[in-house]
Design a protein around this motif. Structure first.
Motif, short mmCIF file in Angstrom:
data_model
loop_
_atom_site.label_atom_id
_atom_site.label_comp_id
_atom_site.label_asym_id
_atom_site.label_seq_id
_atom_site.Cartn_x
_atom_site.Cartn_y
_atom_site.Cartn_z
N GLN A 121 -12.55 -2.51 -4.47
CA GLN A 121 -11.38 -2.32 -3.61
C GLN A 121 -11.75 -2.73 -2.18
O GLN A 121 -12.93 -2.70 -1.82
N THR A 159 0.83 -1.19 0.00
CA THR A 159 0.00 0.00 0.00
C THR A 159 0.87 1.25 0.00
O THR A 159 1.90 1.31 0.66
N GLN A 201 -8.96 5.93 -1.64
CA GLN A 201 -8.10 5.74 -2.80
C GLN A 201 -8.43 6.77 -3.88
O GLN A 201 -9.59 7.23 -3.97
N ASP A 225 -2.41 10.74 -7.88
CA ASP A 225 -2.70 9.30 -7.87
C ASP A 225 -2.38 8.66 -6.52
O ASP A 225 -2.10 7.47 -6.43
N GLU A 226 -2.45 9.44 -5.45
CA GLU A 226 -2.12 8.93 -4.13
C GLU A 226 -3.37 8.72 -3.28
O GLU A 226 -4.38 9.42 -3.44
N PRO A 227 -3.31 7.76 -2.34
CA PRO A 227 -4.38 7.69 -1.34
C PRO A 227 -4.35 8.94 -0.49
O PRO A 227 -3.31 9.60 -0.37
N GLU A 231 -9.12 6.68 -6.93
CA GLU A 231 -10.14 6.35 -7.93
C GLU A 231 -11.49 6.98 -7.61
O GLU A 231 -12.33 7.16 -8.51
N GLY A 285 -6.76 -0.35 0.98
CA GLY A 285 -8.04 0.07 0.41
C GLY A 285 -8.58 1.35 1.01
O GLY A 285 -7.85 2.33 1.20
N ASN A 286 -9.87 1.33 1.31
CA ASN A 286 -10.57 2.49 1.83
C ASN A 286 -11.04 2.21 3.26
O ASN A 286 -11.52 1.10 3.56
N TYR A 337 -4.87 0.97 8.27
CA TYR A 337 -4.68 0.97 6.82
C TYR A 337 -3.44 0.20 6.40
O TYR A 337 -3.42 -0.44 5.35
#
Length: 286
Positions: free
Chosen positions: A241, A2, A210, A123-125, A212, A154-155, A149
């Protein structure tokens, strides 16, 4: 493996209508709990969790939030000349690039506010902290989430049991398997009526997400209240995810509410050795 959570979004563009008239000219996030504004508590919590960059999503009339973390040259010079300690100003000092801001130019909802920070997040969490949810714990709520985490990925959303008649004020989770303090999230619904709520496990103001989710929020789909809801965007990540709700060891104070704000001041003051005796004497006399 991660990616680490290095950035945090603070959605601070709201009008604070529940705290009027105090918030007519002052951002609710700058209202003080004892001797620090709400935004300071949230930033301190993020720093403890290892966050390196704080992203303020602001609106009209919110410039004082960013100004607060600037160096106060005149104030510091005056205090130094008078021989006064500068220690009280230390928490509000930041390093270069630690605080950045972006405008939410239309009040289109929490999901839209998060989306406004998409170019900074990249593009980072990232984490999300709602400053009017004051979370008091050791370690802080976000630190507990970051630690979880590292294992879950994930989330992750922060969650707590809410009264059955209050589900219409929260995003409510459809729970799956529970391990310790973490519960698998199988569904999310924004502000359901009590009779429609899949559980009483409500999402409160801390998230690790995330990147996305930004693409989903960018579609501009409106949900409850005609706004772009973060809950709806997160729900579309479920099944794609890992997604968990975490109960943290922290006390939550809803400082967007007048009673909650007063109780937060009382609770924080009672934790201060320099203030507790006076508060206890006052309460005993009532």
């Amino acid at each position: 493996m991660t990616k680490p959570v290095r950035k945090a979004i603070f959605p601070v563009a709201g009008l604070g209508t529940r705290l009027l008239p105090a918030t007519k000219t002052m951002p609710k996030e700058m209202l003080t709990v004892v001797d620090r504004p709400l935004i300071q508590y949230a930033v301190d919590e993020a720093r403890e969790a290892g966050i390196e960059q704080m992203i303020f999503v602001t609106g009209r009339g919110k410039s004082s939030l960013v100004d607060y973390f600037d160096m106060g040259f005149e104030l510091e010079a005056t205090m130094s000349k008078a021989g006064k300690s500068l220690d009280p100003l230390a928490p509000a000092k930041t390093g270069f690039g630690e605080i950045v801001s972006v405008r939410q130019q239309q009040p289109l909802g929490l999901g839209h506010a998060i989306w406004c920070a998409r170019h900074i997040v990249g593009d980072e969490p990232f984490a999300v902290l709602l400053p009017d949810d004051l979370m008091v714990g050791q370690p802080g709520a976000l630190k507990q989430m970051v630690d979880a985490y590292a294992t879950l990925g994930g989330n992750i959303v922060c969650a707590q049991e809410v009264p059955a008649d209050k589900t219409a004020s929260y995003g409510i989770i459809t729970p799956g398997e529970t391990r310790g303090d973490a519960t698998e999230v199988r569904g999310l619904v924004e502000k359901p009526k009590p009779e429609d709520a899949p559980s009483r496990l409500g999402v409160v103001g801390r998230y690790i997400l995330q990147p996305e989710v930004m693409d989903i929020l960018g579609r501009g789909e409106k949900g409850a209240g005609g706004e772009i809801q973060l809950t709806d965007g997160m729900a579309k990540l479920i099944g794609r995810q890992p997604f968990h709700a975490l109960k943290v060891d922290a006390v939550r104070h809803d400082c967007g509410d007048k009673a909650g704000f007063v109780l937060a001041n009382l609770a924080i003051a009672l934790d201060r050795p320099d203030l507790r005796p006076m508060i206890e004497d006052y309460l005993a006399s009532r």
